[in-house]
Scaffold this motif. Structure first.
Motif, PDB file in Angstrom:
ATOM      1  N   VAL C  91       0.887  -1.101  -0.082  1.00 18.12           N
ATOM      2  CA  VAL C  91      -0.367   0.581   0.316  1.00 18.12           C
ATOM      3  C   VAL C  91       0.805   1.119   0.111  1.00 18.12           C
ATOM      4  O   VAL C  91       2.023   1.417   0.491  1.00 18.12           O
ATOM      5  CB  VAL C  91      -0.969   0.226   1.187  1.00 18.12           C
ATOM      6  CG1 VAL C  91      -1.996   1.394   0.991  1.00 18.12           C
ATOM      7  CG2 VAL C  91      -1.831  -1.164   1.648  1.00 18.12           C
ATOM      8  N   ASN C  99      -6.117   4.989   2.524  1.00 22.77           N
ATOM      9  CA  ASN C  99      -4.276   4.205   2.441  1.00 22.77           C
ATOM     10  C   ASN C  99      -3.209   4.160   3.606  1.00 22.77           C
ATOM     11  O   ASN C  99      -2.934   3.676   4.644  1.00 22.77           O
ATOM     12  CB  ASN C  99      -3.330   4.840   1.504  1.00 22.77           C
ATOM     13  CG  ASN C  99      -3.714   4.337  -0.180  1.00 22.77           C
ATOM     14  OD1 ASN C  99      -4.300   3.274   0.041  1.00 22.77           O
ATOM     15  ND2 ASN C  99      -2.681   4.855  -0.758  1.00 22.77           N
ATOM     16  N   ALA C 102      -4.833   2.547   5.989  1.00 21.97           N
ATOM     17  CA  ALA C 102      -4.941   1.034   6.110  1.00 21.97           C
ATOM     18  C   ALA C 102      -3.516   0.153   6.641  1.00 21.97           C
ATOM     19  O   ALA C 102      -3.665  -0.054   7.544  1.00 21.97           O
ATOM     20  CB  ALA C 102      -4.689   0.720   4.800  1.00 21.97           C
TER      21      ALA C 102
END
Lengths: 609, 405, 268
Positions: C91, C99, C102
């Motif tokens: 990512v 992102n 995440a």
């Protein structure tokens, strides 16, 4: 005992004459030394201190003698005695007196609940964490509350010639004890059962008595009494802190609503007050609910919001708003803004926001928000319906003497707190525009005296709203006092936010928490705990500032004097006495609150160890 | 292995997830909301004012005020702007003296709260706990009505002259008091007074030079500087020489009752509303400053005293060089904040009809001047006061705080 | 020591290039390429290139102010890097808010000053993020939390507040708190620097256990013993640059760069 004490850590200070002396953090105590030694250390430790002691002591004694003579001999308390009721509740409508009785009883019950709930919580936390629970010493309470007790006693002794006020005082104490007792543990011991009776019997009796009173309609009295009993029973049977908190908040909100009626946004305040308990219950059951239930709940939330807006919001949008009570403050601006946005648009927006966040939650597999909103909507409609059935009309709550001061101060601080919180967060935001806007508002308001804002309220605040909005003077005053307090609260909260270490935010970020969650769960709890004493201080100063309502012809505690001395029998009579009485009243409440905040500060210090 | 690296050029996310875009959007939304709301409110205001026929212009500032101002040479023919200027002067007069008094009271009482003397300690505590918990407005009204107008002092009429306190053994009045007016001595200027003031200024400069010289001596040789003594002697010596040389250019002026028996002539006289406002606010703010002073002294860490003891500093040295500088640094910002509060609180003077800024604006509004503009001017004036005091605060902060950190 | 270290020691040594991974699988967990970081006009990091393989333990050392902490704070976006790319578990870390969240979810971090939440109990400290971020049920979160407390050997402290614990215990709670999010990478920012000497060992032992269990780790530390014993690779940084990289054996016994030699001579 050495008076210089060079051997131990001490704090250097200056003596009364500016010379340098050294003393311990606490002055030497009686218990540690003989009276003779005490006198030597505290009164005659240096030759000049001896002189100061004698001179100032003599002056103090003379002042004391003069004060005693004034209070008990020369003072003419007749204007105070004859107008005590005017001081306390001003020109409160005669036929509506019962409302004040009910309000005081509900408020006392709420205080009992909150105090009991706090005690319950602190005991529980201490037990789990293995800390010693430090019970409050009676001495500390006396140290705080003697001022208010002295003021009440003075009023009772000087001005009360009937049994009514004494009975009311007694009933309030019983209500407070009832609230407190409801929070005690639920073990089935004889004492516990007895305390249970203490809770219910007086309330049942009070309900019966109230229902016979004529000027508060029967339904209203019944509803209030039943609701109070149900709440206390709930607290008693479900010993969860959230229930205690909610019950206290609901009783507190109801005590306002007794005066400001059950129309308008009454349902909203009561529903918000009930939310801690609702959220707690939802948190317990939400995990076991299937996703379908979440969709149903989301639909209910949306429908409920629309219904509520049609039922109550519509009043503000399509009709001249009915502004009642201290919390009617909110309704004025909302009415205007609603009209501004085109009414329907706002309804759609609110529904969309609620439904949107519910749906988003359910889609993530989290049904809790949807169920919470649904519960809010259902409870809101229910409380709205109850309000309609009770149908208690609101009173315009200006010209109520000391009562006005207390209500305006309480309403303003409650309304100002969320605004101040947002302003503080805005001022600390990383977005420059938010920062500039918040800072500009805060500094602008803090730079001008309150009286200039009160002039706005008195002269042309109505002109800022759509023409049909015609708020009563006292509501306008509450609006500007709220705006004023919000700026000061923002600065206090900002101090609290600064006191939270940056690492706390970073730790939250590192675990992937959202900025909102970090603020709500990590930063604010710590920040607010640190500034509780300062917030109490702000409330005290706000309470003192309500005396400025005097300037815009609202009949508050200080302004009552003008009416009294306009009566021919009291013209020029007892000018100093009425002023001393007013000062005593303001002083007693402020002093007690500031003592309580100091006590709170000490306790928080202890728990922060 | 470097071939697997995705290069040094980061890819752009879609705009609705782009932090930079979101930040801009949030700010634009906030700004637009605020601008629209303010615009809406102002439109309402102007529309409603026009509807009821109130002017929204500022041209009234040049028109005559049509009412007099107590205790001043302000004539009813003067303009509204002159009236506001008069109000500003009166506010400044009250705030300035009030601040000076409050500071003295605050320091004495604050230090008194930490005294070793039990009586001093208790009396200081009593003072602080009483005064700071009473609204300043109540204190002002107490002075205005309970002490002056309806108080024990004699009225000021030809039949009942004001009370007087004389300088012991002379005929000169130290204080003249009644329930309406008060008088104190002042300085009357005679011939050559202008030259005398200039010479005093020169003496001050010379005293300053002496101060620096003594400091230098102390630094170079280590012998005691005694600069206070030297400088004071220089200044007083030069002053006395100038006074004698110019043939007594200034003299004392003492209050006396006028021939009409209704006024005070000579000295400096004022009405009781000024005294009420100034003293009441000084007492109230003094109680707050006292708490600041006490807190600041207690806030100096204990270790500082231990370290001073370890260096064998005397009690005085420890206080003068260790505790006081640190306490002053802590106390400075909140104290200046209290000055600001006192200045804003002078707006309560209206309660005893002292013609400060707020009171003259109030009177003007009562005389049909347009209220929105008048209140706007009022707020603007107080904002300038606040700005002025915060500028001082910032300068002081920079000088004091940076040195220590 | 991981089981693969023996084979890797024979590999080619790469100096001033940290892109050569030593992880067993050869897959990269963290890739940093051409990264610069400025604080105002001061350049804190200069052209950092680095790869960390899955289950690899990298120890970053260097004099204070060399940018070690800034480096790992950039990896979970506590600091925003100004140039270059950072990819964590496939990512990319950029301005994409999804992102960022995440990566933060998958990356645990342990701070020098613990940063435990003083207003919450130990148990609540550990369950907060799983409940809020991963929406785990309360029961499950608490079960996991108790398991983790067992693992860091302080299960009996669950109901206490951080202020009641010793420094070493607090840091172990902080480690448990990070592990509760089931991260794929753990970042340690001088985890033992704020501890009394007698407590350092208990924290290092916990970290060693983690490494043995195959956690991918980047540790900024001054504990050379730990680096020698646990690290797959040691990265030496100075003035915002990677100066030298190597296996612990090569790094400590046979440093190539003068800066490294100077640094080692000062601390050993």
């Amino acid at each position: 005992m050495s008076t210089t004490g060079e051997s131990e850590p001490r704090i250097a200070t200056v003596g009364g004459d500016g010379s340098v002396v050294v003393l311990g953090e606490d002055a030497p105590r009686h218990g540690e030394q003989s009276p003779r030694e005490w006198v030597k250390t505290n009164l005659f430790n240096r030759w000049y201190n001896g002189v100061i002691t004698i001179v100032l002591g003599t002056i103090a004694l003379i002042l004391l003698a003069l004060t005693v003579r004034f209070v008990f001999v020369t003072a003419q308390w007749i204007p105070v005695r004859a107008n005590l009721e005017l001081f306390m509740i001003g020109q409160f409508a005669r036929g509506e007196r019962t409302r004040i009785v009910v309000q005081l009883l509900l408020l006392s019950g709420a205080v009992g609940l909150v105090v009991g709930g706090l005690r319950q919580r602190s005991r529980e936390t201490s037990r789990l964490a293995g800390l010693d629970h430090v019970p409050t010493r009676p001495r500390e309470l006396v140290g705080s509350y003697w001022a208010v007790v002295a003021f009440i006693t003075f009023c009772m002794v000087v001005g009360v010639r009937t049994a009514g006020p004494w009975l009311l005082l007694l009933a309030c104490i019983v209500a407070a004890v009832a609230g407190y007792a409801a929070t005690l543990s639920t073990t089935r011991t004889p004492i516990s059962i007895a305390s249970w009776l203490v809770v219910l019997v007086p309330l049942a009796i009070a309900g019966g008595v109230l229902s016979q009173v004529q000027d508060l309609n029967n339904q209203g009295a019944y509803t209030i009494a039943i609701a109070a009993v149900v709440l206390l029973a709930a607290v008693r049977l479900v010993p969860r802190p959230s229930f205690t908190l909610s019950a206290g908040l609901v009783l507190g909100a109801a005590s306002f609503q007794v005066l400001s009626g059950t129309h308008g946004l009454a349902w909203f305040y009561i529903t918000v007050a009930a939310m801690p308990a609702v959220a707690d219950v939802v948190g317990l059951v939400a995990e076991r609910l299937p996703v379908v239930a979440g969709w149903v709940a989301a639909a209910m939330a949306g429908a409920g919001v629309v219904v509520l807006f049609v039922l109550t919001g519509g009043e503000f949008v399509f009709q001249a708003p009915e502004i009642e009570g201290p919390l009617g403050v909110v309704t004025g601006p909302i009415g205007s803004i609603t009209a501004f946005l085109g009414g329907i648009g706002l309804v759609v927006l609110a529904a969309a926001a609620l439904v949107g966040s519910s749906v988003a939650g359910v889609a993530r597999g989290d049904v809790a928000p949807a169920v919470r909103f649904a519960a809010f909507a259902v409870l809101g409609v229910a409380f709205w319906a109850i309000g309609r059935v009770v149908g208690l009309d609101g009173l315009i709550w200006d010209s109520w003497g000391l009562h006005t001061n207390l209500v305006v101060a309480a309403a303003s601080i409650i309304l100002a707190f969320p605004i101040g919180l947002l302003l503080a967060l805005g001022r600390r935001s990383s977005l420059p525009v938010l920062r500039v806007l918040s800072t500009a508002y805060i500094e602008l308001i803090r730079g001008v005296p309150l009286i200039s804002l009160l002039f706005i309220a008195a002269l042309f605040l109505n002109f800022f709203f759509a023409t049909r909005t015609n708020l009563p003077l006292v509501t306008r005053a509450t609006i500007v006092i709220t705006m004023f307090s919000a700026a000061y609260i923002a600065e206090i909260v900002r101090g609290g936010l600064q006191s939270v270490e940056k690492g706390q935010t970073e730790a939250g970020q590192a675990m992937g928490m959202s900025p909102a969650a970090i603020t709500r769960l990590l930063v604010l709890p710590q920040a607010l705990k640190n500034v509780i004493p300062a917030l109490v201080g702000q409330f005290i100063s706000l309470f003192k500032d309500t005396s400025l309502l005097f300037f815009i012809t609202i009949l508050e505690f200080l302004g009552v004097r003008d009416i009294i001395h306009a009566q021919s029998e009291f013209q020029g009579l007892g000018i100093a006495e009425t002023l001393v009485f007013v000062a005593f009243g303001f002083w007693a409440f402020s002093f007690t609150m500031s003592r309580e905040s100091q006590r709170l500060e000490r306790r928080l210090d202890v728990s922060n160890r | 292995m470097t071939d697997t690296l995705s290069g040094t050029k980061p890819s752009r996310p879609p705009f609705w997830r782009d932090v930079r875009v979101l930040r801009v959007v949030a700010q634009v939304v906030a700004a637009v909301t605020v601008v629209l709301t303010v615009r809406y409110l102002l439109n309402n205001l102007v529309g409603n004012l026009n509807a009821v026929g109130i002017s929204t212009k500022f041209d009234f500032l040049g028109s005559p005020a049509r009412f007099p101002v107590k205790d001043s040479n302000f004539s009813p023919d003067s303009t509204i702007s002159a009236l506001i200027w008069k109000g500003v002067q009166n506010t400044a007069a009250s705030a300035f003296v009030g601040i000076a008094l409050a500071l003295v009271i605050g320091v004495v009482v604050g230090v008194g709260r930490l005294s070793t003397n039990w009586v001093v300690r208790k009396l200081s505590t009593l003072y602080v706990e009483t005064l700071r918990n009473i609204p300043p407005l109540v204190i002002i009204i107490f002075f205005g009505f309970a002490i002056f107008t309806f108080g024990p002092f004699s009225p000021f009429t030809p039949a009942s002259p004001p009370g007087e306190i004389k300088f012991p053994g002379t005929d000169a009045t130290l204080l003249m008091y009644s329930n309406q007016r008060l008088g104190i001595p002042s300085i009357a200027t005679g011939q050559n007074s202008g030259i005398f003031w200039i010479l005093l200024l020169v003496a001050l400069v010379v005293a300053g030079v002496v101060w620096r010289w003594r400091t230098r001596v102390n630094i170079d040789t280590g012998e005691p500087h005694r600069r206070v003594r030297y400088s004071l002697a220089t200044f007083l010596g030069l002053g006395v020489v100038a006074f004698v040389a110019l043939g007594a250019p200034i003299s004392g002026s003492f209050p006396e009752v006028s021939e009409s028996g209704r006024l005070i002539v000579g000295g400096l006289d004022t009405n009781n509303s000024y005294v009420s406002v100034t003293i009441a606010l000084a007492l109230y703010t003094g109680s707050h400053i006292a708490e600041i002073v006490r807190g600041s002294i207690l806030a100096v860490p204990k270790g500082q005293n231990e370290a001073s003891n370890a260096l064998a500093l005397s009690g005085f040295q420890r206080y003068r060089f260790v505790v006081l500088p640190q306490a002053a640094r802590i106390a400075m910002p909140p104290t200046i904040n209290q000055f600001l509060n006192l200045t804003k609180n002078t707006s309560l003077a209206a309660a005893v009809a002292y013609p400060d800024l707020t009171q003259v604006v109030r009177t003007a509004i009562g005389n049909d001047q347009p209220s929105p503009q008048m209140v706007l001017i009022l707020m603007g004036c107080y904002l300038s006061f606040s700005l002025f005091i915060s500028v001082i605060l910032n300068v002081v902060n920079r000088r004091f705080q940076l040195a220590g950190r | 020591m991981t089981d693969t270290s023996g084979t890797r020691n024979t590999g080619e040594r790469v100096f001033a290039d940290a892109t050569q991974m030593m992880g067993s699988s050869g897959e990269a967990m963290i890739e940093v390429a051409g990264m610069d970081k400025f604080f105002g006009s001061f350049q804190a990091l200069r052209d950092i290139n680095m790869k960390v393989g899955k289950q690899e333990v990298v120890v970053v050392i260097g004099p204070s102010g060399s940018g070690k902490s800034t480096l790992i704070r950039c990896i979970n976006r506590l600091e925003k890097h100004d140039r270059g790319t950072i990819v964590v578990d496939g990512v990319e870390l950029g301005d994409d808010i999804r992102n960022i969240q995440a990566i933060r979810r998958e990356t645990g971090m342990v701070f020098q000053s613990f940063n435990l939440f003083p207003h919450l109990t130990v148990l609540d400290n550990i369950t907060l993020a799983p409940r809020q971020v991963r929406k785990v049920s309360k029961k499950e979160a608490e079960t996991t939390a108790m398991e983790l407390l067992e693992r860091v050997k302080i299960p009996d402290q669950a109901r206490k507040y951080p202020g009641q614990l010793s420094g070493g215990q607090q840091q172990r709670v902080a480690i448990a708190r990070s592990l509760a999010m089931k991260p794929k990478v753990m970042l340690f920012d001088e985890p033992t620097s704020a501890l009394d000497p007698e407590m350092i060992k208990e924290v290092l032992d916990t970290m060693k256990d983690l490494a043995t269990d195959g956690m991918t780790m980047i540790c900024v530390t001054h504990e050379m013993g730990f680096a020698r014993e646990v690290a797959d690779r040691v990265v030496f940084m100075a003035d915002g640059q990677v100066v030298e990289v190597g296996t612990p054996e090569h790094f400590f016994d046979d440093p190539q760069e003068d800066r490294t030699k100077l640094f080692l001579s000062q601390i050993l």
